[in-house]
Motif scaffolding. Structure first.
Motif, PDB file in Angstrom:
ATOM      1  N   GLN A 122      -1.687  -8.198  11.342  1.00 64.17           N
ATOM      2  CA  GLN A 122      -2.765  -8.567  10.414  1.00 64.17           C
ATOM      3  C   GLN A 122      -4.024  -7.702  10.600  1.00 64.17           C
ATOM      4  N   ALA A 123      -4.368  -7.365  11.834  1.00 64.02           N
ATOM      5  CA  ALA A 123      -5.553  -6.531  12.077  1.00 64.02           C
ATOM      6  C   ALA A 123      -5.351  -5.132  11.502  1.00 64.02           C
ATOM      7  N   VAL A 124      -4.151  -4.585  11.667  1.00 60.69           N
ATOM      8  CA  VAL A 124      -3.840  -3.261  11.124  1.00 60.69           C
ATOM      9  C   VAL A 124      -3.858  -3.319   9.602  1.00 60.69           C
ATOM     10  N   LEU A 125      -3.281  -4.374   9.035  1.00 59.61           N
ATOM     11  CA  LEU A 125      -3.260  -4.530   7.580  1.00 59.61           C
ATOM     12  C   LEU A 125      -4.679  -4.641   7.028  1.00 59.61           C
ATOM     13  N   ARG A 126      -5.511  -5.439   7.666  1.00 59.13           N
ATOM     14  CA  ARG A 126      -6.910  -5.581   7.223  1.00 59.13           C
ATOM     15  C   ARG A 126      -7.594  -4.210   7.199  1.00 59.13           C
ATOM     16  N   GLU A 127      -7.394  -3.435   8.263  1.00 56.87           N
ATOM     17  CA  GLU A 127      -8.016  -2.109   8.350  1.00 56.87           C
ATOM     18  C   GLU A 127      -7.525  -1.199   7.217  1.00 56.87           C
ATOM     19  N   ARG A 128      -6.221  -1.222   6.941  1.00 60.06           N
ATOM     20  CA  ARG A 128      -5.673  -0.383   5.867  1.00 60.06           C
ATOM     21  C   ARG A 128      -6.231  -0.790   4.511  1.00 60.06           C
ATOM     22  N   LEU A 129      -6.304  -2.090   4.260  1.00 62.28           N
ATOM     23  CA  LEU A 129      -6.835  -2.561   2.979  1.00 62.28           C
ATOM     24  C   LEU A 129      -8.310  -2.200   2.819  1.00 62.28           C
ATOM     25  N   LEU A 130      -9.063  -2.311   3.895  1.00 63.77           N
ATOM     26  CA  LEU A 130     -10.478  -1.929   3.831  1.00 63.77           C
ATOM     27  C   LEU A 130     -10.636  -0.437   3.556  1.00 63.77           C
ATOM     28  N   GLU A 131      -9.791   0.379   4.182  1.00 62.65           N
ATOM     29  CA  GLU A 131      -9.878   1.831   4.001  1.00 62.65           C
ATOM     30  C   GLU A 131      -9.567   2.237   2.563  1.00 62.65           C
ATOM     31  N   ARG A 132      -8.698   1.509   1.882  1.00 71.25           N
ATOM     32  CA  ARG A 132      -8.323   1.853   0.510  1.00 71.25           C
ATOM     33  C   ARG A 132      -9.454   1.589  -0.474  1.00 71.25           C
ATOM     34  N   ARG A 133     -10.281   0.616  -0.181  1.00 73.58           N
ATOM     35  CA  ARG A 133     -11.447   0.272  -1.023  1.00 73.58           C
ATOM     36  C   ARG A 133     -11.074  -0.070  -2.459  1.00 73.58           C
ATOM     37  N   GLU A 135     -10.263  -3.373  -3.243  1.00 80.17           N
ATOM     38  CA  GLU A 135     -10.559  -4.790  -3.430  1.00 80.17           C
ATOM     39  C   GLU A 135     -11.819  -5.166  -2.652  1.00 80.17           C
ATOM     40  N   SER A 136     -12.432  -6.273  -3.081  1.00 81.00           N
ATOM     41  CA  SER A 136     -13.590  -6.797  -2.368  1.00 81.00           C
ATOM     42  C   SER A 136     -13.125  -7.473  -1.078  1.00 81.00           C
ATOM     43  N   LEU A 137     -14.046  -7.738  -0.183  1.00 83.51           N
ATOM     44  CA  LEU A 137     -13.703  -8.405   1.081  1.00 83.51           C
ATOM     45  C   LEU A 137     -13.053  -9.775   0.843  1.00 83.51           C
ATOM     46  N   PRO A 138     -13.594 -10.626  -0.061  1.00 80.89           N
ATOM     47  CA  PRO A 138     -12.913 -11.909  -0.323  1.00 80.89           C
ATOM     48  C   PRO A 138     -11.491 -11.730  -0.866  1.00 80.89           C
ATOM     49  N   GLU A 139     -11.288 -10.708  -1.705  1.00 79.23           N
ATOM     50  CA  GLU A 139      -9.937 -10.451  -2.218  1.00 79.23           C
ATOM     51  C   GLU A 139      -8.998 -10.012  -1.094  1.00 79.23           C
ATOM     52  N   ILE A 140      -9.512  -9.201  -0.188  1.00 88.58           N
ATOM     53  CA  ILE A 140      -8.710  -8.760   0.956  1.00 88.58           C
ATOM     54  C   ILE A 140      -8.347  -9.945   1.837  1.00 88.58           C
ATOM     55  N   GLU A 141      -9.316 -10.810   2.106  1.00 90.61           N
ATOM     56  CA  GLU A 141      -9.041 -11.984   2.945  1.00 90.61           C
ATOM     57  C   GLU A 141      -8.006 -12.906   2.288  1.00 90.61           C
ATOM     58  N   ALA A 142      -8.110 -13.055   0.964  1.00 87.85           N
ATOM     59  CA  ALA A 142      -7.128 -13.881   0.245  1.00 87.85           C
ATOM     60  C   ALA A 142      -5.740 -13.241   0.325  1.00 87.85           C
ATOM     61  N   ARG A 143      -5.675 -11.921   0.192  1.00 88.95           N
ATOM     62  CA  ARG A 143      -4.406 -11.203   0.297  1.00 88.95           C
ATOM     63  C   ARG A 143      -3.809 -11.369   1.689  1.00 88.95           C
ATOM     64  N   LEU A 144      -4.648 -11.287   2.719  1.00 88.51           N
ATOM     65  CA  LEU A 144      -4.178 -11.450   4.103  1.00 88.51           C
ATOM     66  C   LEU A 144      -3.630 -12.858   4.330  1.00 88.51           C
ATOM     67  N   ALA A 145      -4.289 -13.847   3.769  1.00 94.16           N
ATOM     68  CA  ALA A 145      -3.820 -15.235   3.913  1.00 94.16           C
ATOM     69  C   ALA A 145      -2.473 -15.426   3.221  1.00 94.16           C
ATOM     70  N   ARG A 146      -2.324 -14.867   2.004  1.00 93.92           N
ATOM     71  CA  ARG A 146      -1.040 -14.961   1.290  1.00 93.92           C
ATOM     72  C   ARG A 146       0.055 -14.259   2.075  1.00 93.92           C
TER      73      ARG A 146
END
Length: 183
Positions: A122-133, A135-146
């Motif tokens: 999950q930490a690696v996934l969060r970092e990859r999603l943030l790097e892609r830019r 989605e917003s942070l709330p969208e990323i968090e929702a994606r991580l939860a799903r």
């Protein structure tokens, strides 16, 4: 002997496109193929080796039977070209970038498919999603939860093989081919 459909799924950012590209040459050497999906967005915006078409073009292609599989997700249409049926009949293994939501339908059409869920810490996934830019942070968090919920549920499905992509991509490619060889 018929080939086998290898149906790769995983969350956005898990590295599916990177894995497909890294495995391409080795799979070709083994007599297999990696499919280029058709998506209703431009080739520049797909972020993968896909064929981008308009919504109208996609609908016409679907109507003409151009797809072995097709689905809607995230406001887009995705299609797997019908050529895969001939490749499978010719004995070639075929690796596709599939959809978690379409997996039950894919299993109906290809009951012997190898379903591979690409997982990532999950930490690696969060970092990859943030790097892609994308989605917003709330969208990323929702994606991580799903993703966490889906991965937990998937762990209870004995027909779904988990493949960890938290490390180097070459390691993941090696593990993918070990899974294919065992199946």
């Amino acid at each position: 002997m018929a080939g086998r459909l290898i149906y790769l799924i995983g969350p956005s950012g898990s590295g599916k496109d990177s894995l497909l590209e890294a495995a391409r040459d080795s799979l070709l050497q083994r007599g297999g193929r990696i499919v280029r999906r058709v998506i209703t967005r431009s080739a520049e915006a797909t972020g993968e080796a896909a064929h981008g078409v308009s919504v109208g073009q996609f609908a016409a292609m679907r109507e003409q039977g151009a797809f072995a599989m097709s689905w809607e997700a995230n406001g887009l249409s995705y299609g797997i070209p019908s050529e895969i049926d001939q490749w499978l009949a010719d004995g070639q293994d075929v690796l596709v970038n599939g959809s978690r939501g379409y997996l039950p339908e894919a299993r109906k059409r290809y009951p012997d498919l190898l379903a591979v869920l690409l997982t990532v810490d999950q930490a690696v996934l969060r970092e990859r999603l943030l790097e892609r830019r994308r989605e917003s942070l709330p969208e990323i968090e929702a994606r991580l939860a799903r993703n966490a919920a889906f991965t937990l549920d998937a762990g209870e499905d004995p027909s779904l093989v988990l493949l960890d992509n938290s490390g180097p991509i070459r390691q993941t490619v090696t593990q993918l081919f070990a899974l294919i060889d065992r199946a």
